[in-house]
Design a protein around this motif. Structure first.
Motif, PDB file in Angstrom:
ATOM      1  N   UNK A   1       0.837  -1.192   0.000  1.00  0.00           N
ATOM      2  CA  UNK A   1       0.000   0.000   0.000  1.00  0.00           C
ATOM      3  C   UNK A   1       0.883   1.256   0.000  1.00  0.00           C
ATOM      4  N   UNK A   2       0.303   2.418  -0.386  1.00  0.00           N
ATOM      5  CA  UNK A   2       1.112   3.648  -0.438  1.00  0.00           C
ATOM      6  C   UNK A   2       1.871   3.952   0.840  1.00  0.00           C
ATOM      7  N   UNK A   3       1.226   3.817   1.994  1.00  0.00           N
ATOM      8  CA  UNK A   3       1.910   4.098   3.263  1.00  0.00           C
ATOM      9  C   UNK A   3       3.041   3.099   3.496  1.00  0.00           C
ATOM     10  N   UNK A   4       2.802   1.816   3.175  1.00  0.00           N
ATOM     11  CA  UNK A   4       3.858   0.808   3.302  1.00  0.00           C
ATOM     12  C   UNK A   4       5.091   1.225   2.512  1.00  0.00           C
ATOM     13  N   UNK A   5       4.868   1.570   1.256  1.00  0.00           N
ATOM     14  CA  UNK A   5       5.984   1.860   0.360  1.00  0.00           C
ATOM     15  C   UNK A   5       6.719   3.132   0.773  1.00  0.00           C
ATOM     16  N   UNK A   6       5.985   4.161   1.107  1.00  0.00           N
ATOM     17  CA  UNK A   6       6.637   5.407   1.511  1.00  0.00           C
ATOM     18  C   UNK A   6       7.386   5.245   2.831  1.00  0.00           C
ATOM     19  N   UNK A   7       6.820   4.494   3.755  1.00  0.00           N
ATOM     20  CA  UNK A   7       7.526   4.234   5.012  1.00  0.00           C
ATOM     21  C   UNK A   7       8.791   3.437   4.749  1.00  0.00           C
ATOM     22  N   UNK A   8       8.718   2.462   3.839  1.00  0.00           N
ATOM     23  CA  UNK A   8       9.897   1.684   3.478  1.00  0.00           C
ATOM     24  C   UNK A   8      10.963   2.534   2.821  1.00  0.00           C
ATOM     25  N   UNK A   9      10.539   3.444   1.934  1.00  0.00           N
ATOM     26  CA  UNK A   9      11.492   4.351   1.290  1.00  0.00           C
ATOM     27  C   UNK A   9      12.161   5.240   2.336  1.00  0.00           C
ATOM     28  N   UNK A  10      11.374   5.759   3.273  1.00  0.00           N
ATOM     29  CA  UNK A  10      11.930   6.598   4.346  1.00  0.00           C
ATOM     30  C   UNK A  10      12.944   5.819   5.174  1.00  0.00           C
ATOM     31  N   UNK A  11      12.627   4.585   5.521  1.00  0.00           N
ATOM     32  CA  UNK A  11      13.545   3.762   6.307  1.00  0.00           C
ATOM     33  C   UNK A  11      14.846   3.520   5.552  1.00  0.00           C
ATOM     34  N   UNK A  12      14.741   3.257   4.239  1.00  0.00           N
ATOM     35  CA  UNK A  12      15.943   3.029   3.429  1.00  0.00           C
ATOM     36  C   UNK A  12      16.780   4.297   3.328  1.00  0.00           C
ATOM     37  N   UNK A  13      16.118   5.439   3.113  1.00  0.00           N
ATOM     38  CA  UNK A  13      16.847   6.707   3.000  1.00  0.00           C
ATOM     39  C   UNK A  13      17.536   7.061   4.322  1.00  0.00           C
ATOM     40  N   UNK A  14      16.863   6.818   5.418  1.00  0.00           N
ATOM     41  CA  UNK A  14      17.500   7.081   6.714  1.00  0.00           C
ATOM     42  C   UNK A  14      18.768   6.257   6.886  1.00  0.00           C
ATOM     43  N   UNK A  15      18.714   4.997   6.475  1.00  0.00           N
ATOM     44  CA  UNK A  15      19.912   4.163   6.550  1.00  0.00           C
ATOM     45  C   UNK A  15      21.023   4.723   5.670  1.00  0.00           C
ATOM     46  N   UNK A  16      20.662   5.053   4.439  1.00  0.00           N
ATOM     47  CA  UNK A  16      21.667   5.535   3.493  1.00  0.00           C
ATOM     48  C   UNK A  16      22.303   6.840   3.974  1.00  0.00           C
ATOM     49  N   UNK A  17      21.486   7.745   4.477  1.00  0.00           N
ATOM     50  CA  UNK A  17      22.013   9.037   4.949  1.00  0.00           C
ATOM     51  C   UNK A  17      22.909   8.865   6.175  1.00  0.00           C
ATOM     52  N   UNK A  18      22.629   7.815   6.961  1.00  0.00           N
ATOM     53  CA  UNK A  18      23.424   7.563   8.174  1.00  0.00           C
ATOM     54  C   UNK A  18      24.594   6.623   7.914  1.00  0.00           C
ATOM     55  N   UNK A  19      24.732   6.128   6.676  1.00  0.00           N
ATOM     56  CA  UNK A  19      25.820   5.209   6.361  1.00  0.00           C
ATOM     57  C   UNK A  19      25.620   3.822   6.943  1.00  0.00           C
ATOM     58  N   UNK A  20      24.369   3.424   7.126  1.00  0.00           N
ATOM     59  CA  UNK A  20      24.027   2.118   7.691  1.00  0.00           C
ATOM     60  C   UNK A  20      23.562   1.190   6.572  1.00  0.00           C
ATOM     61  N   UNK A  21      23.831  -0.095   6.704  1.00  0.00           N
ATOM     62  CA  UNK A  21      23.369  -1.086   5.720  1.00  0.00           C
ATOM     63  C   UNK A  21      22.922  -2.332   6.462  1.00  0.00           C
ATOM     64  N   UNK A  22      21.623  -2.448   6.666  1.00  0.00           N
ATOM     65  CA  UNK A  22      21.095  -3.606   7.374  1.00  0.00           C
ATOM     66  C   UNK A  22      19.708  -3.949   6.831  1.00  0.00           C
ATOM     67  N   UNK A  23      19.094  -4.961   7.416  1.00  0.00           N
ATOM     68  CA  UNK A  23      17.758  -5.404   7.010  1.00  0.00           C
ATOM     69  C   UNK A  23      16.749  -4.870   8.015  1.00  0.00           C
ATOM     70  N   UNK A  24      15.688  -4.239   7.489  1.00  0.00           N
ATOM     71  CA  UNK A  24      14.598  -3.764   8.336  1.00  0.00           C
ATOM     72  C   UNK A  24      13.278  -4.306   7.811  1.00  0.00           C
ATOM     73  N   UNK A  25      12.330  -4.443   8.710  1.00  0.00           N
ATOM     74  CA  UNK A  25      11.033  -5.033   8.368  1.00  0.00           C
ATOM     75  C   UNK A  25       9.922  -4.011   8.571  1.00  0.00           C
ATOM     76  N   UNK A  26       9.517  -3.330   7.499  1.00  0.00           N
ATOM     77  CA  UNK A  26       8.381  -2.406   7.574  1.00  0.00           C
ATOM     78  C   UNK A  26       7.066  -3.158   7.650  1.00  0.00           C
ATOM     79  N   UNK A  27       7.027  -4.372   7.080  1.00  0.00           N
ATOM     80  CA  UNK A  27       5.787  -5.147   6.918  1.00  0.00           C
ATOM     81  C   UNK A  27       5.587  -6.093   8.103  1.00  0.00           C
ATOM     82  N   UNK A  28       5.822  -5.576   9.306  1.00  0.00           N
ATOM     83  CA  UNK A  28       5.814  -6.431  10.502  1.00  0.00           C
ATOM     84  C   UNK A  28       4.433  -7.009  10.790  1.00  0.00           C
ATOM     85  N   UNK A  29       3.379  -6.412  10.256  1.00  0.00           N
ATOM     86  CA  UNK A  29       2.047  -6.961  10.510  1.00  0.00           C
ATOM     87  C   UNK A  29       1.825  -8.282   9.794  1.00  0.00           C
ATOM     88  N   UNK A  30       2.688  -8.610   8.849  1.00  0.00           N
ATOM     89  CA  UNK A  30       2.572  -9.860   8.090  1.00  0.00           C
ATOM     90  C   UNK A  30       3.839 -10.703   8.199  1.00  0.00           C
TER      91      UNK A  30
END
Length: 368
Positions: free
Chosen positions: A221-250
């Protein structure tokens, strides 16, 4: 949030877009892996809402799109046998092989049945003991449990006139093939939520570590995707590279252990050819020897030694599937290649990037 409407809430979308805008300071290229994610990004106009510094490219996450012509040719050859009833999901019947599709095979006398479940094919096999019933088992890890269950059910019923033609492919090896490509410019991934709901997250940690790249598993869904993009951008801006789970409800870290057990019982990992990409080592499933009675590739000679040229002249489907180019960069897009007359597989499925851009013309006109 409890209801699907909340994941389409305009206020939440605007807030996430503002957070992304406030977070991003440099250009980043992200790839969504799943065709369902591509479809949602294009349909909902998200590509046009994102800051200019963020570029989304579309990966090989549509199983219809990456099924090679050789597999379509095998299915067509089997469908044209007089003693065969070929069963398939509807999204596969128009995918072009080297000379024809399953739909064209039906027009030439092939007995093709569109089904909604592999268990429908089991029922057809029980009702037609004088026919060989073959189910065209295509998909990622998501559909593998149901297809494996069909084989187990056929074995339990001694249904020797049932078999599966398997073209299952796996997401993590495809991601690694893209990351190791010399033309790769991807900075982060949105992982396929449905695949991870079955397989969990453990396969993605080594990729994030090896290639120093964020992988954020998201919903559709739109909120899922935008939240995922935000999480990825935060990692990239902070120089972090890991796995995160935005879709925790599933998605759970371990995935669905029962589904994984069924897959492992029936299938084994093997090399697989991907349309537009080529052979990726250990990137698909094959039927184990103990169930080879239900393996169409073992059972029928028509499946042997079919090798074809995968791409038509001028079709850039391979570059699109690898995230190197976008659909509008293809000279055939919307002209010689349309959903009614597809030149490449990404124009066939509704989840294919080319079809998504074609159907939502406003999206591709403003992102081209």
């Amino acid at each position: 949030m409890k209801y699907i409407s909340e994941y389409r809430n305009a206020g939440v979308v605007k807030k996430l877009l503002a957070e992304i805008e406030a977070t991003v300071t440099r250009a980043w290229m992200l790839m969504e892996v799943c065709g369902g994610q591509t479809h949602s990004l294009v349909k909902n106009g998200i590509l046009n809402m994102l800051p200019d510094k963020i570029t989304m490219v579309h990966g090989p996450g549509c199983p219809v799109c990456v099924t090679p012509k050789s597999m379509i040719d095998q299915a067509v050859a089997l469908a044209l046998r007089q003693d065969v009833i070929m069963c398939s999901f509807g999204d596969m019947v128009r995918v072009p092989g080297s000379s024809k599709s399953l739909m064209q095979a039906r027009s030439e006398g092939g007995n093709l049945r569109v089904v909604y479940s592999p268990l429908d094919a089991i029922k057809i096999a029980r009702e037609n003991p004088d026919k060989e019933v073959i189910f065209f088992a295509v998909g990622f890890e998501t559909t593998a449990p149901a297809n494996a269950l069909a084989v187990l059910q056929a074995a339990k019923l001694n249904l020797n006139n049932f078999s599966v033609l398997v073209s299952h492919v796996l997401v993590p090896p495809a991601m690694e093939a893209i990351l190791s490509d010399e033309f790769n410019t991807i900075n982060g991934f949105l992982g396929a939520g449905h695949v991870c709901s079955v397989m969990g997250l453990h396969e993605y940690y080594p990729l994030a570590e090896k290639y120093k790249i964020p992988i954020v598993v998201t919903g559709f869904e739109p909120v899922d995707l935008l939240e995922g993009i935000l999480m990825a951008v935060r990692q990239l801006e902070a120089g972090i590279a890991t796995v995160e789970n935005q879709y925790a409800r599933v998605v759970r870290n371990t995935g669905n252990l029962q589904a994984q057990a069924v897959i492992q019982e029936v299938f084994k990992v093997a090399d697989r050819e991907w349309r537009g990409i080529g052979v990726i080592p250990q990137s698909g499933y094959k039927v184990r020897e103990k169930y080879q009675l239900f393996d169409a590739e073992h059972k029928f000679s028509e499946t042997k030694n079919i090798k074809v040229q995968e791409l038509d002249a001028g079709c850039i489907a391979g570059e699109i599937l690898r995230g190197i180019k976008k659909p509008v960069q293809c000279p055939h897009f919307g002209k010689g290649c349309t959903p009614l007359n597809p030149l490449g597989a990404p124009m066939v499925s509704s989840e294919g990037a080319c079809a998504a851009y074609f159907h939502f013309s406003q999206a591709y006109e403003t992102t081209s």
